[in-house]
Design an enzyme around this catalytic site. Sequence first.
Site, PDB file in Angstrom:
ATOM      1  N   ASP B 151      -9.339  28.269 -62.770  1.00 25.65           N
ATOM      2  CA  ASP B 151      -9.137  27.346 -63.583  1.00 25.65           C
ATOM      3  C   ASP B 151      -8.608  25.999 -62.793  1.00 25.65           C
ATOM      4  O   ASP B 151      -7.703  26.519 -62.019  1.00 25.65           O
ATOM      5  CB  ASP B 151      -8.460  27.819 -64.820  1.00 25.65           C
ATOM      6  CG  ASP B 151      -8.434  26.676 -65.735  1.00 25.65           C
ATOM      7  OD1 ASP B 151      -7.650  26.670 -66.627  1.00 25.65           O
ATOM      8  OD2 ASP B 151      -9.310  25.615 -65.745  1.00 25.65           O
ATOM      9  N   GLY B 153      -6.330  23.921 -63.768  1.00 24.39           N
ATOM     10  CA  GLY B 153      -5.224  23.434 -64.091  1.00 24.39           C
ATOM     11  C   GLY B 153      -5.203  22.470 -65.271  1.00 24.39           C
ATOM     12  O   GLY B 153      -4.004  22.042 -65.740  1.00 24.39           O
ATOM     13  N   GLY B 154      -6.409  22.113 -65.647  1.00 24.10           N
ATOM     14  CA  GLY B 154      -6.726  21.428 -66.822  1.00 24.10           C
ATOM     15  C   GLY B 154      -5.959  22.103 -68.216  1.00 24.10           C
ATOM     16  O   GLY B 154      -5.388  21.321 -69.034  1.00 24.10           O
ATOM     17  N   PHE B 155      -5.907  23.332 -68.151  1.00 24.67           N
ATOM     18  CA  PHE B 155      -5.531  24.049 -69.594  1.00 24.67           C
ATOM     19  C   PHE B 155      -4.020  23.755 -69.505  1.00 24.67           C
ATOM     20  O   PHE B 155      -3.557  23.734 -70.589  1.00 24.67           O
ATOM     21  CB  PHE B 155      -6.050  25.483 -69.603  1.00 24.67           C
ATOM     22  CG  PHE B 155      -5.369  26.265 -70.643  1.00 24.67           C
ATOM     23  CD1 PHE B 155      -4.407  27.147 -70.669  1.00 24.67           C
ATOM     24  CD2 PHE B 155      -5.868  26.038 -72.007  1.00 24.67           C
ATOM     25  CE1 PHE B 155      -3.854  27.617 -72.034  1.00 24.67           C
ATOM     26  CE2 PHE B 155      -5.378  26.416 -73.054  1.00 24.67           C
ATOM     27  CZ  PHE B 155      -4.257  27.169 -73.085  1.00 24.67           C
ATOM     28  N   ASP B 205     -10.599  18.619 -65.772  1.00 22.97           N
ATOM     29  CA  ASP B 205     -10.912  17.819 -66.969  1.00 22.97           C
ATOM     30  C   ASP B 205      -9.980  17.427 -67.530  1.00 22.97           C
ATOM     31  O   ASP B 205      -8.660  17.884 -67.461  1.00 22.97           O
ATOM     32  CB  ASP B 205     -11.816  18.682 -67.725  1.00 22.97           C
ATOM     33  CG  ASP B 205     -11.242  20.102 -68.121  1.00 22.97           C
ATOM     34  OD1 ASP B 205     -11.740  20.571 -69.104  1.00 22.97           O
ATOM     35  OD2 ASP B 205     -10.314  20.555 -67.557  1.00 22.97           O
ATOM     36  N   GLN B 249     -16.676  18.672 -72.600  1.00 24.49           N
ATOM     37  CA  GLN B 249     -15.433  18.515 -73.462  1.00 24.49           C
ATOM     38  C   GLN B 249     -15.795  17.693 -74.732  1.00 24.49           C
ATOM     39  O   GLN B 249     -17.034  17.341 -74.983  1.00 24.49           O
ATOM     40  CB  GLN B 249     -14.356  17.515 -72.793  1.00 24.49           C
ATOM     41  CG  GLN B 249     -13.581  18.389 -71.602  1.00 24.49           C
ATOM     42  CD  GLN B 249     -12.757  19.650 -72.204  1.00 24.49           C
ATOM     43  OE1 GLN B 249     -12.217  19.808 -73.552  1.00 24.49           O
ATOM     44  NE2 GLN B 249     -12.159  20.305 -71.467  1.00 24.49           N
ATOM     45  N   GLY B 278     -12.214  23.384 -73.945  1.00 26.97           N
ATOM     46  CA  GLY B 278     -11.584  22.760 -75.221  1.00 26.97           C
ATOM     47  C   GLY B 278     -11.512  23.411 -76.460  1.00 26.97           C
ATOM     48  O   GLY B 278     -11.486  23.068 -77.644  1.00 26.97           O
ATOM     49  N   ASP B 328     -13.386  34.186 -70.353  1.00 24.41           N
ATOM     50  CA  ASP B 328     -12.283  34.750 -69.802  1.00 24.41           C
ATOM     51  C   ASP B 328     -11.340  34.443 -71.063  1.00 24.41           C
ATOM     52  O   ASP B 328     -11.503  33.918 -71.903  1.00 24.41           O
ATOM     53  CB  ASP B 328     -11.949  33.818 -68.680  1.00 24.41           C
ATOM     54  CG  ASP B 328     -11.062  32.621 -69.053  1.00 24.41           C
ATOM     55  OD1 ASP B 328     -11.675  31.480 -69.683  1.00 24.41           O
ATOM     56  OD2 ASP B 328      -9.826  32.683 -69.142  1.00 24.41           O
ATOM     57  N   CYS B 366     -14.631  56.335 -75.359  1.00 24.34           N
ATOM     58  CA  CYS B 366     -14.483  55.471 -74.256  1.00 24.34           C
ATOM     59  C   CYS B 366     -14.233  56.225 -72.970  1.00 24.34           C
ATOM     60  O   CYS B 366     -13.320  57.103 -73.027  1.00 24.34           O
ATOM     61  CB  CYS B 366     -12.965  54.800 -74.646  1.00 24.34           C
ATOM     62  SG  CYS B 366     -12.218  53.516 -73.351  1.00 24.34           S
ATOM     63  N   CYS B 368     -12.330  55.285 -70.481  1.00 25.30           N
ATOM     64  CA  CYS B 368     -11.306  54.856 -69.638  1.00 25.30           C
ATOM     65  C   CYS B 368     -10.414  56.087 -69.568  1.00 25.30           C
ATOM     66  O   CYS B 368     -10.215  57.078 -70.320  1.00 25.30           O
ATOM     67  CB  CYS B 368     -10.493  53.713 -69.981  1.00 25.30           C
ATOM     68  SG  CYS B 368      -9.445  54.013 -71.553  1.00 25.30           S
ATOM     69  N   CYS B 371      -8.068  57.048 -72.665  1.00 28.35           N
ATOM     70  CA  CYS B 371      -8.361  57.739 -73.732  1.00 28.35           C
ATOM     71  C   CYS B 371      -8.932  59.021 -73.314  1.00 28.35           C
ATOM     72  O   CYS B 371      -8.858  59.951 -74.126  1.00 28.35           O
ATOM     73  CB  CYS B 371      -9.795  57.060 -74.171  1.00 28.35           C
ATOM     74  SG  CYS B 371      -9.443  55.450 -75.024  1.00 28.35           S
ATOM     75  N   HIS B 395      -6.918  49.947 -70.997  1.00 30.74           N
ATOM     76  CA  HIS B 395      -7.983  50.402 -72.241  1.00 30.74           C
ATOM     77  C   HIS B 395      -8.557  49.049 -72.681  1.00 30.74           C
ATOM     78  O   HIS B 395      -9.798  48.957 -72.699  1.00 30.74           O
ATOM     79  CB  HIS B 395      -7.136  51.099 -73.100  1.00 30.74           C
ATOM     80  CG  HIS B 395      -8.272  51.068 -74.390  1.00 30.74           C
ATOM     81  ND1 HIS B 395      -9.308  52.121 -74.622  1.00 30.74           N
ATOM     82  CD2 HIS B 395      -8.198  50.330 -75.664  1.00 30.74           C
ATOM     83  CE1 HIS B 395     -10.143  52.079 -75.553  1.00 30.74           C
ATOM     84  NE2 HIS B 395      -9.389  50.955 -76.338  1.00 30.74           N
TER      85      HIS B 395
END
Lengths: 378, 448
Positions: B151, B153-155, B205, B249, B278, B328, B366, B368, B371, B395
Amino acid sequence: MESTIKAVHATNRGGIPFLMPDTLADIGISDVSVAYSDFFTGKTNVRDHITSVASKSKKEGALAQYVGMAQDTFLIPASDDNQMTEVRPANKKETVHVMTPFGHQQINFEQYLEDVAALKPALAVLPIPIMPKEVPTAAAPKNVAIKMVRYREGLMKNAAKMLCKVPAKFDVPLLVPIASRDNLSEICEIVEKSEAIVGYSLSAAPLGDDTQTYLSDLIDFLPKKQIYFTTVSCPLEACEAALAGATHIHSDVPTRLASMGLAYSFSLDMKEYEGKKALAEDGVAAPKAKQPLLTNLWDRVHQRDTSPLVEGCGCYACAHHQQAYIHHLTSIRELTGSVLISAHNVHSWQRLVERLGSFGSDRAGLVEFVGWFRRVYG
Amino acid sequence: MANPAKHANPTKRGWLPYLSTSARASMPSSGLILLDSATEATMSTEQTSSEELPHGKSEALEYQCIAKDHLSRASLLTLPHGVVDTPIFMPVGTQGTVKGLTASELEEEPINAPIILANTYFINLRPGTDLLDEIGGLHKLEGWSRNLLTDSGGFQMVSLLDLAEFTEEGVHFQSPVDGTELLLTPEKSMAIQNSIGSDIMMALDDVVPVTCKDHARFELAAERSVRWIDRCIAAHTNTANQNLFGIIQGGTDPVLREYSLKHFMERDAKLPGYAIGGLSGGEDKADFWRTVKQCCDVLPPSKPRYVMGVGYPVDLVVCVCLGADMFDCVYPTRTGRFGTALVPTGTMNLRLAQFREDSRPVMQGCRCFVCRTYTRAYLHDTVSETLTGQLIAYHNVAYQLQLMRGLRQSIVEHRLEAFVRDFMAKQFPEGAPQWVRDAVEAAGMSLE
């Protein structure tokens, strides 16, 4: 050669801190300890649940199954055995008082035996109060000294009484905690005759010139059975324990160190420092021959180091990551930093104990190895 | 393109585009397979011809759609560090690690994550680009051999709002670590991401909290993001190995979104992929899905579409239905560390006393190791332990990745509608919320 010494890793309520099952499988953990006081005292009591689950399963070892460990699970009374203190008869049942991270709790001796029989750990340490090592000095006021002696005598008498409640035969092997030789005769007599009691739990002695004297003085006095060294805090102590005849070496230190960003930096390759042995005999150069047991990953010296924590280590962290990355994670207090250092430390500890146990009956070989380890890392 | 993954040209005879990566790997080397007559008949009537399946290629990225079901797509996204089967959920490793999980745990089944995230702003703070340049990038430092998305750095303009000052030049940040100042410009963001060496770089952005009431701020942000994408494109120096994604955006204003889409499409030739930014910041769910759909309807089908910050399993499913490919969020790991597990029926707060004697695994079926190894009772009993937080986080990430694989398989097998119906029925036994029903309907399907 299979190791004759088992490395027993302490757990927090059944889990080795930071390490998930896949990492434990990579290391090859064989034995862990679970503290009874974590699960079965005070408000937290899952005894019925665990035994109920176990009764529906065909697997052995209800306790191991509950904490998700495929390997042998050892039950110890409290997370730090040394915290067990006085015995107070209450309702005609002997009760041991324990200070735990959750506060002051009581372990009822007879209930403990019942629970052990239901939980079926691989081995259980009995909740017998440990005699304090120190005796009152001549400088103590006379009345205090007398009280201490009577207190100790009372403790040992109660301890002996509690041991008499252990059945001659029991499904789970049992260990008796021992700290000093005082007033041990009665206990030794009971232990000698008991098939259920297979050995002793000893605190590793503080390192010093009299360590081996203390240990041999105590161990030689005891009937010949297994010796479980508990809360061993240092690789050098592990070496002392091995020399003293340990069958089990228990520790929680590898992961505690990891949480502080400290990683073991010892090697088990005797050839690596062979050259420096000569230096050690040269009084001027001797200090430089000593190698550190630990490295501090907070130190900026690791910031750009692209080598593993210990060359040739073979643990997950050393196989996949550089010191620079682990330093980065440690410096930003990322959980994964503790995970990686724990993986390394637990791996290192496991390999050390296996190495100590690999000598078997080769006493000379063990002495040589321990001597080398002391020279390089002492 | 470094280390391009090889896969068959979908137009060649005998190539079945519906097979997953693992199934393809087990195919005979000739690539030919024998089809029974029933399968062949099914293919001829239902299979969209390979010529209709979108395909796009850039210097460092290749996008090949292998199946469509209504608006959703199952695709192969080939990046410098391997192939990504989409739709995909990307675990977040903000500071160079997914909290508490090792690289091996992320690589192995059932997680098997082909791509993870890192954050440009925080990586620039620590360890910094000097070290990354010396070591050879974040892949090398982190010991991660698969794909990385960074990312921009916008967030942080939202998350560190109190420490940021916005200008046309860039964003002035005050470090939360030591208070030092950083001017994050589009050029600087590109330079940092070039040092990181991520396979996908996000443009810088102008991000506005979606719940902001100042419409003029959204207008400014939409316009500025267009100006900044030009600066990002100009500053990006490693197009052969790193892909710059533009971020659409405009808040939840369809007019502003249209503006943003229009101007980004004018730069389509220079952008290998797109993100819808956004969102997922507390906006009304109706606005959320409508904005995603609006963007997916316009964004080129031959390029990947990434909805940033999503998220909750329901949101993932809805966005896939609307045509999005990549997602994400820190949600699965964060909520796991606090004792909440993700399950088909929603969430399971393992702190609750009801689990005290529950000897079942967290989720039946599951794969994993959590579980397979632990009971709900044990996890409840030890929920305050750090290790248990790690276990539940593991999990949850596995759940998200398995959910995406299930979606993908359902698209390939043209049974997405049934999958979504079944999923929503479990999540909402009393009936799905209106926004979910509306979104699914807009995607041409029905929950009834």
